[in-house]
Motif scaffolding. Structure first.
Motif, PDB file in Angstrom:
ATOM      1  N   ASP A  30       0.808  -1.220   0.000  1.00 19.71           N
ATOM      2  CA  ASP A  30       0.000   0.000   0.000  1.00 19.71           C
ATOM      3  C   ASP A  30       0.846   1.278   0.000  1.00 19.71           C
ATOM      4  O   ASP A  30       0.308   2.372   0.197  1.00 19.71           O
ATOM      5  CB  ASP A  30      -0.952  -0.010   1.198  1.00 19.71           C
ATOM      6  N   ASN A  31       2.148   1.125  -0.212  1.00 22.08           N
ATOM      7  CA  ASN A  31       3.082   2.253  -0.296  1.00 22.08           C
ATOM      8  C   ASN A  31       3.012   3.159   0.936  1.00 22.08           C
ATOM      9  O   ASN A  31       2.992   4.380   0.848  1.00 22.08           O
ATOM     10  CB  ASN A  31       2.830   3.063  -1.572  1.00 22.08           C
ATOM     11  N   VAL A  32       2.968   2.531   2.136  1.00 20.24           N
ATOM     12  CA  VAL A  32       2.894   3.268   3.389  1.00 20.24           C
ATOM     13  C   VAL A  32       4.308   3.603   3.863  1.00 20.24           C
ATOM     14  O   VAL A  32       5.157   2.725   3.966  1.00 20.24           O
ATOM     15  CB  VAL A  32       2.152   2.438   4.461  1.00 20.24           C
ATOM     16  N   GLN A  33       4.541   4.888   4.119  1.00 18.87           N
ATOM     17  CA  GLN A  33       5.824   5.349   4.625  1.00 18.87           C
ATOM     18  C   GLN A  33       5.567   6.332   5.773  1.00 18.87           C
ATOM     19  O   GLN A  33       4.493   6.902   5.870  1.00 18.87           O
ATOM     20  CB  GLN A  33       6.618   6.062   3.525  1.00 18.87           C
ATOM     21  N   GLY A  34       6.574   6.518   6.609  1.00 14.41           N
ATOM     22  CA  GLY A  34       6.449   7.484   7.696  1.00 14.41           C
ATOM     23  C   GLY A  34       7.196   7.024   8.932  1.00 14.41           C
ATOM     24  O   GLY A  34       7.967   6.073   8.889  1.00 14.41           O
ATOM     25  N   LYS A  35       6.949   7.729  10.029  1.00 13.10           N
ATOM     26  CA  LYS A  35       7.636   7.439  11.284  1.00 13.10           C
ATOM     27  C   LYS A  35       6.673   6.852  12.293  1.00 13.10           C
ATOM     28  O   LYS A  35       5.551   7.326  12.445  1.00 13.10           O
ATOM     29  CB  LYS A  35       8.261   8.706  11.868  1.00 13.10           C
ATOM     30  N   VAL A  36       7.153   5.824  12.986  1.00 11.03           N
ATOM     31  CA  VAL A  36       6.441   5.258  14.118  1.00 11.03           C
ATOM     32  C   VAL A  36       7.165   5.770  15.360  1.00 11.03           C
ATOM     33  O   VAL A  36       8.377   5.574  15.503  1.00 11.03           O
ATOM     34  CB  VAL A  36       6.457   3.711  14.081  1.00 11.03           C
ATOM     35  N   MET A  91      11.535   7.215  20.975  1.00  2.00           N
ATOM     36  CA  MET A  91      12.288   7.359  19.730  1.00  2.00           C
ATOM     37  C   MET A  91      11.380   7.156  18.522  1.00  2.00           C
ATOM     38  O   MET A  91      10.382   6.450  18.591  1.00  2.00           O
ATOM     39  CB  MET A  91      13.459   6.383  19.682  1.00  2.00           C
ATOM     40  N   PRO A  92      11.758   7.777  17.389  1.00  2.00           N
ATOM     41  CA  PRO A  92      11.051   7.512  16.140  1.00  2.00           C
ATOM     42  C   PRO A  92      11.785   6.430  15.341  1.00  2.00           C
ATOM     43  O   PRO A  92      13.007   6.317  15.413  1.00  2.00           O
ATOM     44  CB  PRO A  92      11.165   8.861  15.407  1.00  2.00           C
ATOM     45  N   ILE A  93      11.014   5.625  14.649  1.00  2.00           N
ATOM     46  CA  ILE A  93      11.611   4.658  13.714  1.00  2.00           C
ATOM     47  C   ILE A  93      10.983   4.921  12.362  1.00  2.00           C
ATOM     48  O   ILE A  93       9.758   4.908  12.212  1.00  2.00           O
ATOM     49  CB  ILE A  93      11.401   3.212  14.187  1.00  2.00           C
ATOM     50  N   ASN A  94      11.836   5.193  11.389  1.00  2.00           N
ATOM     51  CA  ASN A  94      11.394   5.627  10.063  1.00  2.00           C
ATOM     52  C   ASN A  94      11.179   4.441   9.133  1.00  2.00           C
ATOM     53  O   ASN A  94      12.031   3.568   9.021  1.00  2.00           O
ATOM     54  CB  ASN A  94      12.458   6.572   9.484  1.00  2.00           C
ATOM     55  N   PHE A  95      10.030   4.430   8.475  1.00  6.06           N
ATOM     56  CA  PHE A  95       9.746   3.450   7.427  1.00  6.06           C
ATOM     57  C   PHE A  95       9.781   4.202   6.100  1.00  6.06           C
ATOM     58  O   PHE A  95       8.970   5.106   5.876  1.00  6.06           O
ATOM     59  CB  PHE A  95       8.367   2.805   7.642  1.00  6.06           C
ATOM     60  N   LEU A  96      10.736   3.837   5.248  1.00 11.21           N
ATOM     61  CA  LEU A  96      10.917   4.526   3.988  1.00 11.21           C
ATOM     62  C   LEU A  96      11.154   3.509   2.893  1.00 11.21           C
ATOM     63  O   LEU A  96      12.095   2.712   2.967  1.00 11.21           O
ATOM     64  CB  LEU A  96      12.115   5.479   4.106  1.00 11.21           C
TER      65      LEU A  96
END
Length: 98
Positions: A30-36, A91-96
């Motif tokens: 689904d082309n989901v990107q962003g920070k958790v 903390m943030p974890i980036n999904f890219l």
């Protein structure tokens, strides 16, 4: 007084995350990107506990973050007045996607 530390420091922590993070198939599809954004406790024994998502992006990303945090190696615990103490860590974890 003394913050908890991942073995080898912050650089090694992000290296561990990069090597162990598996991008969820649903998020890729689904082309989901962003920070958790996640909050957890580094216990006085150096274990990771009480993992909570503060802000997620869905599609299995929060579960993946919880999985890699739960499997982290033992940290050097934080200290207050010379005593080992539990410390909250955010903390943030980036999904890219590449």
């Amino acid at each position: 007084e003394v913050a908890p530390e991942f073995p080898g420091g912050v650089e090694q922590m992000y290296k561990y995350i990069g090597q162990n993070l598996k991008y969820p198939e649903a998020a890729q599809r689904d082309n989901v990107q962003g920070k958790v954004f996640v909050k957890f406790v580094v216990t006085k024994d150096g274990d990771i506990g009480e993992i909570k998502t503060l802000k997620g992006i869905g599609h299995g990303c929060e579960e993946e973050v919880a999985r890699i945090l739960a499997n982290m190696p033992t940290w050097k615990p934080g200290q207050q007045d010379g005593e080992k103490v539990n410390v909250y860590y955010t903390m943030p974890i980036n999904f890219l996607l590449e």
